[in-house]
Design an enzyme around this catalytic site. Structure first.
Site, PDB file in Angstrom:
ATOM      1  N   CYS A  86     -27.755 -63.265  -8.937  1.00 18.65           N
ATOM      2  CA  CYS A  86     -28.905 -62.383  -8.692  1.00 18.65           C
ATOM      3  C   CYS A  86     -29.511 -61.894 -10.009  1.00 18.65           C
ATOM      4  O   CYS A  86     -30.133 -62.670 -10.722  1.00 18.65           O
ATOM      5  CB  CYS A  86     -28.492 -61.242  -7.764  1.00 18.65           C
ATOM      6  SG  CYS A  86     -29.885 -60.396  -7.057  1.00 18.65           S
ATOM      7  N   HIS A 176     -26.071 -63.775  -3.185  1.00 20.98           N
ATOM      8  CA  HIS A 176     -24.733 -63.247  -3.493  1.00 20.98           C
ATOM      9  C   HIS A 176     -23.649 -64.110  -2.836  1.00 20.98           C
ATOM     10  O   HIS A 176     -23.353 -63.921  -1.661  1.00 20.98           O
ATOM     11  CB  HIS A 176     -24.618 -61.804  -3.011  1.00 20.98           C
ATOM     12  CG  HIS A 176     -25.402 -60.864  -3.856  1.00 20.98           C
ATOM     13  ND1 HIS A 176     -24.890 -60.273  -4.987  1.00 20.98           N
ATOM     14  CD2 HIS A 176     -26.693 -60.444  -3.765  1.00 20.98           C
ATOM     15  CE1 HIS A 176     -25.807 -59.512  -5.554  1.00 20.98           C
ATOM     16  NE2 HIS A 176     -26.917 -59.603  -4.826  1.00 20.98           N
ATOM     17  N   GLU A 178     -20.567 -63.888  -3.262  1.00 23.16           N
ATOM     18  CA  GLU A 178     -19.324 -63.124  -3.093  1.00 23.16           C
ATOM     19  C   GLU A 178     -19.258 -62.369  -1.769  1.00 23.16           C
ATOM     20  O   GLU A 178     -18.192 -61.924  -1.374  1.00 23.16           O
ATOM     21  CB  GLU A 178     -19.141 -62.152  -4.278  1.00 23.16           C
ATOM     22  CG  GLU A 178     -20.120 -60.976  -4.356  1.00 23.16           C
ATOM     23  CD  GLU A 178     -21.467 -61.314  -5.011  1.00 23.16           C
ATOM     24  OE1 GLU A 178     -21.847 -62.495  -5.027  1.00 23.16           O
ATOM     25  OE2 GLU A 178     -22.149 -60.382  -5.476  1.00 23.16           O
ATOM     26  N   ASP A 234       2.214 -46.714  -4.117  1.00 20.30           N
ATOM     27  CA  ASP A 234       1.890 -46.887  -5.534  1.00 20.30           C
ATOM     28  C   ASP A 234       3.006 -46.379  -6.449  1.00 20.30           C
ATOM     29  O   ASP A 234       3.437 -47.084  -7.357  1.00 20.30           O
ATOM     30  CB  ASP A 234       0.574 -46.185  -5.888  1.00 20.30           C
ATOM     31  CG  ASP A 234      -0.551 -46.630  -4.977  1.00 20.30           C
ATOM     32  OD1 ASP A 234      -0.427 -47.719  -4.397  1.00 20.30           O
ATOM     33  OD2 ASP A 234      -1.534 -45.884  -4.835  1.00 20.30           O
ATOM     34  N   SER A 235       3.474 -45.152  -6.191  1.00 20.79           N
ATOM     35  CA  SER A 235       4.505 -44.618  -7.097  1.00 20.79           C
ATOM     36  C   SER A 235       5.814 -45.399  -6.936  1.00 20.79           C
ATOM     37  O   SER A 235       6.571 -45.552  -7.893  1.00 20.79           O
ATOM     38  CB  SER A 235       4.709 -43.115  -6.907  1.00 20.79           C
ATOM     39  OG  SER A 235       5.314 -42.825  -5.684  1.00 20.79           O
TER      40      SER A 235
END
Ligand code: XMP
Length: 520
Positions: A86, A176, A178, A234-235
């Site tokens: 684009c 696009h 994606e 995550d932790s």
């Protein structure tokens, strides 16, 4: 996995498109490392030999407004394959001697494109018979191609929908590829990555594990690291990575605020200390939290008190360990991209978030953020690769302030106990009925009202329990989950019959927005 790492990659130069994250995701889904850098922050001398291809993203700008110092044109002379999407397509044409103008027809939405000639970039992309549908979103368009470029495909409105310069390995697409609306769009991206840039697959959980452990060892050296462990995805992944990298030099601190889910502290200690043999300091601060929260009912005050006390306790224990140099945090890639955002948009503060990893800035520790180049689903896969159980990896999110924000009004030990039981009962039922993984987040809350009921022949006057279960992609927006009547009936009976203190159950049917996921 930093700009300096020697991993082969595709670099995305971001011009502010809302789809830039999607481009990176698509490339990583193909098993190739890719990362984003703002067009304002990259110059040609930073582009090392491990960058095998460059993608110029879309964006809200106009090529004629793009100031010289905001994009280093020398990047186009590096003899690295470039795909312009684009706005990126317009840049490629404009800076190679072509022209861009405002088009008579702005194109937003689906458009048909027609093949003009063969190209590597479109190998197996076009459908055999009918035109191929692609997603357009532009006002300007290329009006004259540079001399070395030629047309590969056109739409009714965009003569230069796909173009290439074989010589320089430059490719431009006005649409696009994606986004999922573009039929077969992934093919354009994979052709660019594998056929044109010729990158080998290097992005798997196994490779990430090896690379991250190696980098952590180098970064931390002989020093000590502390990590706030919450038991969330995550932790837990950060802790396990560091455990594998530096073993006993890692000190995890788990604070029991008294506002956790039923038996959570027992499970965390069992998993992390006993099973994974992580150096875990368990701090029971139940009494301290309850004392500080006495007579507090304002949601923001609750959040602030909990956040502050959490830091205080964390610091207290961190000091005891002595000579700590690093603090490990579970920052993810979207957090990083947002904080470096090109547009830098500001949102108004809805709630003061409390996050186990993110707070003690004044401790002057250096940060270790091993997940900062990963998306949430990549973190989950990495967790499995690190032998964390599926139970930990696929858990629903649980907020730092815990049950305090699922209990509007005053917080008492009695209410906490009732809520822990109700929440446990609900979550167990979801698991038993195969619903837990269909739901993004679910919990029970206790409302500060008592209502009249009848059990047997007796009048009851007890609390109201609210159930919330939502579907979502990322917690930014959410919709309520639709249970079958049989499940709703069963869970309401079970809660009222088995938990003393609750005689009525209601289900929250609001979406986010206008509501939020948590109550406070
Ligand atoms: P809201 O209520 O803002 O929640 O719609 C969105 C998501 O964030 C979680 N949440 C938190 N997570 N610390 C956290 O780590 C917090 O203070 C916090 N507050 C909300 C919430 O559970 C949901 O998943």
């Amino acid at each position: 996995m930093s700009l300096d790492s020697d991993l082969e990659k595709i670099l995305i130069i971001d011009f502010g498109s809302q789809f830039t994250q999607l481009i990176v995701r698509r490339i990583r889904e193909l098993g190739v490392f890719s990362e984003i850098v703002s067009h304002k922050k990259i110059i040609s001398s930073q582009i090392k030999t491990n960058i095998k291809g460059i993608i110029l993203s879309g964006g809200p700008l106009n090529v004629y407004q793009l100031k010289k110092n905001l994009f280093d044109k020398k990047i186009l002379k590096l003899q690295i394959p470039i795909l312009g999407i684009c706005f990126g397509h317009q840049i490629l044409s404009k800076f190679n001697g072509g022209q861009v103008k405002q088009s008579n027809h702005r194109e937003f939405g689906l458009a048909n494109i027609f093949k003009k000639r063969d190209s590597l970039i479109t190998k197996n992309f076009f459908k055999k018979k009918e035109p191929t549908k692609v997603w357009m979103s532009h006002a300007d368009q290329v009006s004259k191609l540079p001399k070395t470029f030629r047309v590969i495909a056109s739409s009714d409105n965009s003569k230069f929908a796909i173009v290439e310069s074989k010589l320089e390995k430059f490719f431009g697409v006005q649409f696009h590829p994606e986004v999922t609306h573009t039929q077969n769009g992934k093919k354009i991206i994979s052709n660019f990555v594998f056929l044109i840039c010729k990158v080998k697959k290097n992005w798997s959980s196994k490779n990430q594990k090896i690379q991250l452990i190696k980098e952590l060892k180098e970064q931390v050296g002989p020093n000590k690291v502390i990590c706030g462990l919450s038991g969330g995805v995550d932790s837990s992944v950060v802790a396990q990575l560091l455990n594998k990298a530096i073993g006993k030099k890692l000190y995890c601190i788990f604070v029991n605020t008294g506002l956790l889910r039923k038996n959570e502290e027992i499970q965390v200690v069992k998993t992390f200390k006993k099973k994974l043999k992580i150096n875990l300091i368990y701090v029971n601060a139940e009494k301290e939290f309850l004392k500080k929260l006495q007579n507090v009912s304002d949601p923001e005050k609750k959040r602030k008190i909990i956040g502050k006390l959490f830091i205080k306790i964390f610091e207290r224990y961190a000091k005891k360990i002595k000579n700590v140099k690093f603090l490990a945090q579970g920052t993810l890639y979207p957090d990083l991209i947002e904080s470096r955002s090109v547009t830098g948009s500001q949102t108004s503060k809805i709630k003061s978030h409390h996050n186990v990893g993110g707070l003690p800035k004044r401790m002057k520790l250096k940060l270790v953020e091993p997940l900062k180049f990963l998306f949430k689903d990549e973190v989950r896969k990495l967790g499995l690769e690190l032998n964390l159980s599926k139970d930990i990896i696929s858990r629903h999110p649980f907020p730092g302030p815990g049950l305090a924000i699922r209990m509007p009004g005053l917080i008492t030990k009695e209410k906490i106990n009732i809520l822990k039981e109700a929440d446990h009962c609900f979550i167990q039922a979801l698991k038993e009925h195969g619903l837990y993984h269909k739901i993004w987040q679910a919990y029970a809350a206790l409302l500060p009202v008592k209502t009249v009921g009848v059990m047997g022949d007796n009048r009851t006057y007890e609390y109201l329990c609210l159930l919330r279960a939502i579907t979502s992609e990322d917690g930014m927006t959410a919709d309520f989950f639709e249970f079958k009547k049989s499940f709703s009936q069963m869970i309401s009976n079970k809660i009222v019959n088995s938990i003393k203190g609750i005689n009525r159950v209601v289900y929250d049917i609001t979406s986010k927005p206008p509501s939020t996921i948590e109550l406070e």
